[in-house]
Design a protein around this motif. Structure first.
Motif, PDB file in Angstrom:
ATOM      1  N   PRO A  55       0.677  -2.052  -0.016  1.00  0.00           N
ATOM      2  CA  PRO A  55      -0.293   0.530  -0.538  1.00  0.00           C
ATOM      3  C   PRO A  55       1.234   0.785   0.047  1.00  0.00           C
ATOM      4  O   PRO A  55       2.010   1.151  -0.204  1.00  0.00           O
ATOM      5  N   GLY A  56       0.613   2.700   0.264  1.00  0.00           N
ATOM      6  CA  GLY A  56       0.511   3.579   0.640  1.00  0.00           C
ATOM      7  C   GLY A  56       0.645   4.890  -0.658  1.00  0.00           C
ATOM      8  O   GLY A  56       0.643   4.591  -1.660  1.00  0.00           O
ATOM      9  N   ALA A  83       1.665   9.039  -5.821  1.00  0.00           N
ATOM     10  CA  ALA A  83       1.123   8.237  -6.437  1.00  0.00           C
ATOM     11  C   ALA A  83       0.474   6.986  -5.557  1.00  0.00           C
ATOM     12  O   ALA A  83       0.716   6.785  -4.462  1.00  0.00           O
ATOM     13  N   THR A  84       0.022   6.657  -6.853  1.00  0.00           N
ATOM     14  CA  THR A  84      -2.035   5.107  -5.367  1.00  0.00           C
ATOM     15  C   THR A  84      -0.886   3.740  -5.462  1.00  0.00           C
ATOM     16  O   THR A  84      -0.345   3.147  -6.496  1.00  0.00           O
ATOM     17  N   ARG A  92      11.055   2.328  -4.791  1.00  0.00           N
ATOM     18  CA  ARG A  92       9.712   2.413  -5.596  1.00  0.00           C
ATOM     19  C   ARG A  92       9.818   3.059  -7.141  1.00  0.00           C
ATOM     20  O   ARG A  92      10.518   3.910  -6.459  1.00  0.00           O
ATOM     21  N   ALA A  93       9.171   2.415  -8.044  1.00  0.00           N
ATOM     22  CA  ALA A  93       9.377   3.190  -9.014  1.00  0.00           C
ATOM     23  C   ALA A  93       7.914   3.578  -9.621  1.00  0.00           C
ATOM     24  O   ALA A  93       6.953   4.039  -9.113  1.00  0.00           O
ATOM     25  N   VAL A  94       7.983   5.220  -9.764  1.00  0.00           N
ATOM     26  CA  VAL A  94       7.303   5.586  -9.899  1.00  0.00           C
ATOM     27  C   VAL A  94       7.563   6.988 -11.303  1.00  0.00           C
ATOM     28  O   VAL A  94       8.850   7.538 -11.226  1.00  0.00           O
ATOM     29  N   PRO A  95       6.149   7.398 -11.988  1.00  0.00           N
ATOM     30  CA  PRO A  95       6.729   8.056 -12.644  1.00  0.00           C
ATOM     31  C   PRO A  95       7.064   9.606 -12.986  1.00  0.00           C
ATOM     32  O   PRO A  95       6.518  10.655 -11.520  1.00  0.00           O
ATOM     33  N   THR A  96       8.079  10.226 -13.877  1.00  0.00           N
ATOM     34  CA  THR A  96       8.415  11.982 -13.467  1.00  0.00           C
ATOM     35  C   THR A  96       7.330  12.614 -13.504  1.00  0.00           C
ATOM     36  O   THR A  96       8.164  13.684 -12.327  1.00  0.00           O
ATOM     37  N   HIS A  97       6.261  12.688 -13.372  1.00  0.00           N
ATOM     38  CA  HIS A  97       5.960  13.403 -13.021  1.00  0.00           C
ATOM     39  C   HIS A  97       4.965  13.281 -11.934  1.00  0.00           C
ATOM     40  O   HIS A  97       3.830  13.835 -11.676  1.00  0.00           O
ATOM     41  N   ASP A 249      -4.551  13.344 -10.564  1.00  0.00           N
ATOM     42  CA  ASP A 249      -2.909  13.162 -11.099  1.00  0.00           C
ATOM     43  C   ASP A 249      -1.893  14.073 -11.061  1.00  0.00           C
ATOM     44  O   ASP A 249      -2.317  14.940 -10.964  1.00  0.00           O
ATOM     45  N   ARG A 250      -0.599  13.410 -11.440  1.00  0.00           N
ATOM     46  CA  ARG A 250       0.156  14.524 -12.225  1.00  0.00           C
ATOM     47  C   ARG A 250       0.183  15.565 -11.278  1.00  0.00           C
ATOM     48  O   ARG A 250       0.659  16.750 -11.247  1.00  0.00           O
ATOM     49  N   PHE A 251       0.817  14.911 -10.408  1.00  0.00           N
ATOM     50  CA  PHE A 251       1.218  15.797  -9.145  1.00  0.00           C
ATOM     51  C   PHE A 251       2.455  16.660  -8.851  1.00  0.00           C
ATOM     52  O   PHE A 251       2.824  17.586  -8.566  1.00  0.00           O
TER      53      PHE A 251
END
Length: 312
Positions: A55-56, A83-84, A92-97, A249-251
């Motif tokens: 989660p997180g 991100a969700t 953690r892998a996360v999109p750059t946006h 999104d796109r935070f």
């Protein structure tokens, strides 16, 4: 890698365990997580997820692997991510946006505490439109979202009315920029242009009656845990609305804006109690105590950053 996993059959809703390391997409960075934040309802939400999932929402850490498509920061850069899912783990892998660079003047824990309530307050206030010279009511102002909504409303030029349960927060909220601090909505005179509501229940119906023509309530929470009842024709006669909050999104840009405000001293930090993630049972008990902190900063200890070429 070590992670906290959804475990609906446990009292806490999560358990410590092992999860596969993230497989990044072309536009993802991989970070070594330093900390994330928790409130009790995060644990409640985790218990609704498929068993074994990570989660997180928020996590702060250092980039270990840059995005393959060339976007985003370089390895070694500290970033805040929102991100969700997949935040309560070592990697953690996360999109750059969905990330922003954490300014050097900002502590990682302070950055983490800002992310969810800060973005919620910012995006909710934006939905209210122009606020310069207008009256903004913030219910539940002593909470985390209220902490930032009061400040951001003031920065937007609003006359800010902070509603709390008691006067214990009066001085703090006045220092944050509240023009008025009230302990009941019967102390607020109509009209108000907009409302940031995190209480719900009877207070939501009462706030609705205070709205000006074309006024809007952004409901970002329901801490009262009570239903809202409207009397017949209460919603008839004027154009005014209640809108359920959706973060979107796109935070990345919003995270950067808020972190810069924090670094420049234009946004007061929200303190969070700190704990290491080794004892999730103790953390859960603390979060569900009567005097629970508004947010808890959970820190991770691992030596991944000391072994950049280690086999992960």
């Amino acid at each position: 890698m070590h992670a906290l996993l959804s475990a609906p059959d446990t009292p806490t809703g999560v358990r410590a365990g092992q999860a596969p390391e993230p497989v990044p997409q072309a536009g993802d960075v991989v970070i070594e997580v330093e900390c994330f934040t928790l409130v009790a309802r995060n644990l409640d939400h985790a218990a609704t997820l498929p068993p074994g999932s990570v989660p997180g929402f928020d996590a702060v850490g250092v980039v270990r692997r840059a995005a393959d498509d060339g976007t985003g920061p370089a390895p070694g850069t500290r970033v805040a991510t929102l991100a969700t899912g997949n935040a309560w783990a070592q990697l953690r892998a996360v999109p750059t946006h969905e990330l922003a660079i954490v300014p050097q003047r900002v502590d990682p824990g302070q950055a983490g505490v800002l992310l969810v309530p800060g973005v919620s307050a910012l995006r909710a206030i934006r939905r209210l439109g122009a606020l310069t010279g207008r009256r903004l009511l913030v219910t539940g102002a002593a909470g985390a979202v209220g902490h930032f909504a009061v400040q951001l409303g003031r920065l937007a030029g609003a006359h800010v009315i902070a509603a709390v349960r008691d006067h214990g927060s009066r001085e703090r909220l006045a220092a944050l920029g509240a023009d008025e601090v009230v302990t009941g909505l019967d102390q607020v005179s109509a009209p108000v242009h907009g409302v940031i509501d995190s209480v719900g229940g009877p207070a939501l119906a009462q706030a609705f009656d205070l709205l000006a023509e074309d006024g809007l309530i952004q409901q970002v929470g329901a801490s009262s845990k009570q239903p809202t009842t409207f009397v017949p024709y209460q919603m008839v006669g004027r154009r005014r609305a209640i809108e359920g909050f959706w973060a979107g999104d796109r935070f990345g840009p919003d995270l950067a804006y808020l972190l810069d405000l924090l670094a420049d001293g234009r946004l007061a930090r929200l303190d969070g109690e700190r704990a290491e993630w080794g004892d999730i049972d103790a953390i859960a008990r603390r979060l569900r105590a009567d005097d629970a902190p508004r947010r808890m900063v959970v820190t991770l200890r691992h030596d991944l950053s000391a072994r950049p070429d280690a086999d992960r």
